[in-house]
Design a protein around this motif. Structure first.
Motif, mmCIF file in Angstrom:
data_model
loop_
_atom_site.group_PDB
_atom_site.id
_atom_site.type_symbol
_atom_site.label_atom_id
_atom_site.label_comp_id
_atom_site.label_asym_id
_atom_site.label_seq_id
_atom_site.Cartn_x
_atom_site.Cartn_y
_atom_site.Cartn_z
ATOM 1 N N TRP A 57 -1.007 -56.126 -24.670
ATOM 2 C CA TRP A 57 -0.451 -57.211 -23.879
ATOM 3 C C TRP A 57 -0.544 -58.529 -24.650
ATOM 4 C CZ3 TRP A 57 2.244 -56.548 -19.473
ATOM 5 C CH2 TRP A 57 2.148 -55.302 -18.838
ATOM 6 N N VAL A 58 0.558 -59.297 -24.657
ATOM 7 C CA VAL A 58 0.634 -60.572 -25.360
ATOM 8 C C VAL A 58 0.892 -61.672 -24.343
ATOM 9 C CG1 VAL A 58 1.829 -61.904 -27.142
ATOM 10 C CG2 VAL A 58 1.577 -59.416 -27.405
ATOM 11 N N SER A 59 -0.010 -62.638 -24.262
ATOM 12 C CA SER A 59 0.161 -63.738 -23.314
ATOM 13 C C SER A 59 1.014 -64.841 -23.938
ATOM 14 C CB SER A 59 -1.207 -64.308 -22.915
ATOM 15 O OG SER A 59 -1.047 -65.296 -21.915
ATOM 16 N N HIS A 60 1.978 -65.357 -23.171
ATOM 17 C CA HIS A 60 2.842 -66.450 -23.600
ATOM 18 C C HIS A 60 2.535 -67.663 -22.732
ATOM 19 C CE1 HIS A 60 5.454 -63.935 -26.224
ATOM 20 N NE2 HIS A 60 5.071 -62.991 -25.381
ATOM 21 N N ALA A 61 1.794 -68.612 -23.309
ATOM 22 C CA ALA A 61 1.305 -69.780 -22.566
ATOM 23 C C ALA A 61 1.955 -71.035 -23.133
ATOM 24 C CB ALA A 61 -0.213 -69.868 -22.654
#
Length: 381
Positions: A57-61
């Motif tokens: 999972w890759v978080s895009h903040a």
């Protein structure tokens, strides 16, 4: 006087915790100023997307894009507020912990629009996304503008460990949290944007890929994996420091030019599980390791210091608390950059044997010890 915790809130509702040294000289918490800033509402919680090729999972903040970048001392966002500097912390402090203003995870702790939990997150599919629930905190080690953990007094180092342990326990009890990660980044060479001495804590809604790799090794080797690693390393020439409760060593298959791992002698799942005696030894020992790295070349060494902890709900009896300090510094004026094999394929190539690394690191520790003798007692600068 014991180390004391004082909870309050910032102007936008984020939690702020003052942690006072056992020998603090600060005024009572009730006398400290409140945050009177006019702040925008907190940004929406970030979104994470799954990489279908790996299941990760890759978080895009997006809110992190405009965070502070190497500000001057008089605009340090982690220093106590002044009339000219509307920083994050309203008043003077020893150690301060607060919710990150631009977090990678949270502030939502539960995803109202999709199922959460390990069963759902472990599934793999194309274009899967979830809300990046969780929590991110900043831990300020000192009100000073510059420094690192290694520059702290023993008393202050002990306060930080107490803060880390308390926050690990508190975050682990929050809904939706699966793993808590305590870490410090040091040096512009690895991307640090604030020279202020501080670290961070991430509370993830999943078990991280690195820990999942550890779980696969435990399944293959046995639940006593960490005990066997410790026994093997203690019998090697790679040990760099050893106390009554902890051993530090360069690992058998070190990846980085400078790399130190540290394990407790008994099984403990996370920082919250340490005894008072273990924390009393660990604070000066950890500080000594960092000072030893700085003594190798006579100037500050960039590093990532990572406290690997067991998942919150699983494998508590098999995953042991472990510190891993890594640095890309391979010479006084040279860094190891992750090129094709490392960056693209994850296949590391070392430039020096771990045994030589350990010998070199021991020279730095000896030099640091001659300048400021290592001791688990007293408060040395």
């Amino acid at each position: 006087m014991p180390i004391a915790f004082h909870h309050t809130t910032l102007a936008d509702g984020r939690e702020l915790i003052y942690v006072d040294d056992a020998d603090t000289t600060l005024p009572p918490a009730a006398e400290r100023r409140r945050d009177e800033r006019a702040l925008d509402p907190r940004p929406a919680t970030a979104i994470m997307r799954q990489d279908v090729l790996t299941g990760e999972w890759v978080s895009h903040a997006a809110a992190r894009q405009n965070r502070a970048f190497l500000p001057p001392a008089d605009q340090d966002p982690l220093a106590p507020q002044t009339p000219a500097n509307p920083s994050e912390i309203p008043d003077i402090y020893d150690v301060a912990v607060f919710e990150n203003r631009s977090p990678s995870f949270g502030p939502l702790l539960e995803d109202a629009n999709a199922p959460t939990g390990l069963d759902d997150l472990s599934e793999i599919g194309i274009e899967r996304s979830r809300t990046s629930v969780g929590r991110c905190e900043v831990v300020c080690f000192s009100p000073e503008h510059e420094g690192s953990f290694g520059s702290l007094s023993v008393s202050r180092a002990r306060t930080v460990f107490e803060a880390w342990a308390q926050r690990t326990e508190a975050l682990s009890a929050m809904p939706g949290i699966e793993q808590v990660f305590v870490f410090e980044n040091r040096g512009q060479e690895i991307g640090v944007t604030l020279p202020h001495p501080h670290g961070q804590i991430y509370a993830y809604p999943f078990v991280t890929p690195r820990t999942q790799g550890v779980l696969r090794s435990i399944a293959a080797v046995g639940d006593d994996l960490f005990a066997r690693i410790l026994e093997s390393e203690q019998a090697s020439e790679r040990v760099v420091a050893r106390g009554e409760y902890f051993t530090a060593f360069v690992p058998f298959a070190a990846r980085w030019p400078l790399e130190i791992h540290l394990l407790p002698h008994r099984h403990v799942a996370d920082l919250a599980g340490l005894t008072t005696e273990e924390k009393d030894e660990l604070a000066p020992l950890y500080r000594h390791l960092l000072r030893g790295l700085d003594a190798l070349y006579g100037s500050p060494t960039p590093y990532i210091s990572a406290w690997h902890q067991a998942p919150v709900h699983t494998h508590r009896d098999s995953v042991r608390l472990m510190l891993q300090i890594t640095s890309p510094r391979r010479a006084a004026d040279r860094l190891k950059y992750l090129a094709g094999s490392e960056a693209a394929m994850g296949a590391f190539i070392g430039d020096v044997t771990p045994e030589r690394q350990a010998e070199f690191i021991r020279t730095g520790l000896a030099s640091a010890d001659s300048a400021s003798p290592f001791s688990t007692e007293g408060d040395q600068r």
